[in-house]
Design an enzyme around this catalytic site. Structure first.
Site, PDB file in Angstrom:
ATOM      1  CG  HIS A  30       4.823  -2.425   1.387  1.00 31.99           C
ATOM      2  ND1 HIS A  30       4.878  -3.506   0.539  1.00 31.99           N
ATOM      3  CD2 HIS A  30       3.550  -1.973   1.327  1.00 31.99           C
ATOM      4  CE1 HIS A  30       3.682  -3.700  -0.007  1.00 31.99           C
ATOM      5  NE2 HIS A  30       2.869  -2.783   0.446  1.00 31.99           N
ATOM      6  CB  CYS A  69      10.237  -7.119   1.320  1.00 34.00           C
ATOM      7  SG  CYS A  69       8.675  -7.275   0.454  1.00 34.00           S
TER       8      CYS A  69
END
Lengths: 495, 331
Positions: free
Chosen positions: B166, B208
């Protein structure tokens, strides 16, 4: 900045003195050559030549029958410090050197050169000799390869083993077909008999440790092609790069040491793929049946003869001829270090080094290249360490890191001084110490800087703390200032 | 719709594979000369891979599957375990919530077990920290660390660094407790360059806003790929109803399909890797950065980084040894 000094003695035999000497013998002369690596780095090579004529003992030695005998007789009479060269000039018509050969290079640090008529011709020949026996511009540039601008050095030039404090050598026997072959190799005896002399000679350069292992059912990654004409199996040159990978996973290495590992593999092909030959790019079979990979090691294919009768009982017992194998492995070891004899001019005759594996001047070759490489590495390491510490102000330098840095600086300065005096051995030892100290300082675990605070993170942390406190403080400060100003005004009003 | 897409792409991949094999067969004789030249253009002699999965916990199954799939591809193409530094939280295979213990699957219907029985994890569980990652990269490791946990690269090593987890704009989260910023990463690479610990570096990140991680690089010879631009999220690929979590991320899934067609002798170059996973398949826009790299991407082979193709030379010299030497006594 760095000056490489090669002390040379040029000894003229009887009848070999050229007519156009500038001064009577003995005299000294200095020749300098500039090796420029990039705009800021250059190395100066300085050849300090002492010209003299032969002593009576040397004359007697030069009267020997062949060049080899002469060289052996001259050896005790020479100056044999590391890095120095002694060149004996024999008359043009001398029969000591064979026909067509102008230079004979022995296994120590001396050479026999045929006089060329004039001093200029002799000096041209001397220059060639020093290029072969000490260093060339390209060997120094290869040692400093990370400073050479991109594109100037071909990628091939950077493939020699890097200078390191030690190397691990692993000999592996690969037997993919134990059902057909029981292979016996006397590796311990071979190492003691053939490998140890070579490693003892190289012990000046680095520490070597030797291991050996036998791997069963280890297959090469490529299936060889069957060739009807020679009724043998062939491995073509372009499939060789893929051979190593499946084996490499099984080779293993010592968990404790961090030295580079050189793997030498002996492959005994399966019964169904025997005999197996390696083809070079032109399709011709390779006489050594071996290939090597830069900075990794070498592989040799050892073919077992088919049994005399097809009903011979399996497994066949194979006794490996270790001498033949070691001839190839030790040659590969030389090539991995960059000691190749291929680029020698045709009129040179180089004496084979025999069981010692390499000549004294080849050892010097390695030492010159490694010393220069070590000095360059130390200066790069210390410079980048200084830049790192400048950039990140709050790293704490421990005392032992500081002392390592001081020691590294002192050692590298002494290495450069020793090089400029022509003491190659002392310079190499100093450069090794410098590398050890600088690596220890640079890679010290305490120098890891982890805390990076970007400005917006700093604002985000401090503003919510200080802004609410700051507002009433500022407001009350403003109120105090207003009141003092009002009080100052009142006495004038009250009148 | 999610089920239909992988089926169609697999058929397309099979057709592409056949076409590729046909082309390879035809081009082989002429390609030999080119192949030799390609070798000498890259200048590397060994390959390393640093594969990092920065998440833990069961719902981040896909990150572990991503990393393990890249690990398998890299091993298949030739890089041995001794040259791979694998950092995983490794809490998937033996997690009590795993309906198939000791397995990690990357494809729906449990087709491919990427955990296998020869996976070698170098840094597992709580050892995957920013500090250890930076220590591996810069080499500032305590002397007691074993050889398998070190990145022993030299100036002729090509290194592949793959990170997944992440992330956000400019940072990557490590194990839900700390983060690494793009500035720290760029500084670590600069430390590696100063000490010449790599020849060329390929940095792939699947998180991301992954493109923000390579914005700050300033050392030469680095090529970077990311799964999404700043402001975009990288999406996961397909859930498996039997296991109950998403199995892989889209970008890595399509990169792996691409890598399955590569074999050690492939001549496929980086431009093809840049085309993998267009917006229609990936939903996010993959990005890449090549301005720091010395060579043109079309001259860079995939196997320069993902495989371990070694340069070889035929040995033509031998030494001549006397056979009658007495053995030296070993000490």
């Amino acid at each position: 900045q760095v000056q490489l000094v090669v002390p040379m003695a040029v000894v003229f035999g009887p009848g070999a003195v050229p007519g156009d000497l500038p001064r009577p013998l003995p005299f000294r002369d200095v020749q300098e050559m500039e090796i420029s690596v990039n705009l800021r780095t250059s190395v100066t090579a300085r050849y300090e030549m002492r010209y003299r004529s032969t002593t009576a003992q040397e004359e007697a030695a030069l009267a020997a029958g062949t060049a080899r005998e002469a060289d052996a007789a001259l050896y005790p009479l020479q100056d044999t410090t590391l890095g120095s060269l002694t060149i004996y000039v024999v008359p043009e018509t001398s029969s000591l050197l064979p026909q067509g050969i102008n230079v004979y290079v022995g296994t120590h640090r001396s050479a026999l050169v045929r006089a060329g008529g004039s001093l200029a011709a002799l000096q041209a020949r001397l220059r060639e000799v020093t290029q072969v026996m000490s260093f060339t511009a390209s060997s120094i540039a290869a040692a400093l390869s990370d400073r050479v601008p991109d594109g100037q050095l071909s990628p091939d030039a950077r493939r020699n083993l890097k200078s390191s404090l030690g190397y691990e050598i692993t000999f592996s026997l690969l037997n993919p077909d134990p059902k057909s072959h029981t292979v016996d190799w006397d590796i311990e005896g071979a190492v003691n008999r053939y490998v140890k002399p070579v490693l003892d000679k190289l012990s000046l350069v680095a520490n070597f440790s030797v291991d050996s292992q036998i791997l069963y059912y280890a297959v090469l990654g490529v299936t060889p092609r069957y060739d009807k004409e020679s009724s043998s199996f062939l491995l073509s040159a372009h499939s060789l790069p893929h051979v190593i990978n499946p084996v490499e996973a099984r080779l293993g290495s010592s968990a404790a040491s961090l030295y580079p590992v050189l793997n030498f593999l002996l492959y005994v092909p399966e019964r169904s793929h025997s005999p197996l030959y390696i083809q070079d790019k032109d399709g011709a079979p390779v006489s050594t049946n071996a290939f090597h990979s830069p900075r990794w090691g070498g592989i040799m294919v050892y073919n077992v003869e088919a049994p005399a009768s097809p009903q011979a009982s399996l497994p066949l017992h194979v006794d490996v001829d270790m001498a033949r194998v070691m001839e190839v492995f030790l040659a590969q070891l030389r090539l991995l270090f960059g000691l190749s004899r291929e680029e020698v001019p045709p009129e040179f005759l180089l004496e084979s080094p025999g069981n010692e594996g390499l000549a004294d001047w080849e050892l010097d070759h390695l030492l010159w290249a490694h010393t220069v490489e070590n000095i360059a590495t130390v200066s790069t390491t210390l410079t980048s360490l200084a830049q790192l510490l400048d950039k990140i102000g709050n790293i704490v330098i421990k005392d032992d890191v500081a002392s390592e840095v001081y020691r590294a600086v002192a050692s590298v300065q002494s290495a450069v001084t020793e090089l400029s005096l022509g003491h190659l051995h002392a310079a190499f030892q100093a450069s090794k110490e410098a590398v050890t100290s600088s690596e220890r300082a640079f890679f010290d675990p305490s120098l890891l800087h982890l805390l990076y605070f970007p400005d917006d993170q700093k604002f985000a942390i401090y503003i919510p703390l200080f802004l609410p406190m700051a507002v009433p403080i500022l407001l009350s400060l403003a109120k105090i200032v207003r009141e003092t100003r009002l009080r100052k005004k009142e006495p004038t009003k009250m009148d | 719709m999610a089920a239909a897409v992988p089926g169609a792409s697999r058929a397309r991949a099979a057709a592409a594979l056949l076409l590729l094999l046909g082309c390879c067969g035809a081009a082989l004789p002429g390609g030999l000369q080119d192949q030799a030249e390609q070798f000498f253009r890259s200048g590397h002699t060994n390959n390393w891979a640093v594969l990092v999965c920065t998440s833990r916990f069961w719902f981040n199954y896909r990150h572990v599957a991503n990393t393990l799939s890249v690990y398998r591809s890299v091993k298949r193409l030739g890089i041995p375990d001794s040259h791979i530094v694998l950092m995983l939280a490794d809490d998937m295979a033996c997690n009590p919530r795993n309906p198939k213990p000791a397995t990690v699957f990357s494809h729906k219907n449990m087709e491919l077990n990427v955990y296998g029985d020869d996976v070698e994890v170098d840094y597992r569980s709580y050892e995957v920290t920013v500090e250890n990652f930076l220590r591996v990269l810069t080499g500032r490791i305590p002397p007691s660390t074993p050889r398998s946990k070190r990145l022993l690269s030299d100036d002729r090593s090509n290194i592949l660094i793959y990170m997944t987890g992440h992330g956000g704009n400019g940072f990557l989260k490590f194990q839900d407790s700390e983060e690494i910023t793009n500035v720290e990463l760029a500084d670590a690479f600069e430390q590696m360059w100063q000490k010449r610990r790599y020849n060329e570096l390929l940095f792939i990140i699947d998180t991301c806003q992954g493109a923000s991680m390579y914005e700050r690089f300033y050392s030469p010879n680095i090529m970077a790929l990311a799964s999404s631009q700043v402001g975009e999220d990288s999406l996961s690929h397909q859930p498996d109803l039997g296991i109950g979590v998403h199995l892989m991320d889209r970008y890595t899934f399509y990169v792996l399909e691409f890598l399955e067609e590569i074999h050690p002798a492939s001549q496929t170059n980086m431009n093809d890797l840049f085309q993998v996973c267009p917006k229609s398949l990936c939903v996010s826009t993959p990005g890449h950065r090549t301005d720091l790299f010395r060579r043109e991407p079309r001259n860079v082979l995939i196997t320069d980084f993902f495989g371990s193709v070694r340069k070889v030379e035929i040995t033509t010299e031998t030494l001549s040894l006397r056979r009658d030497v007495a053995a030296l006594q070993s000490e």
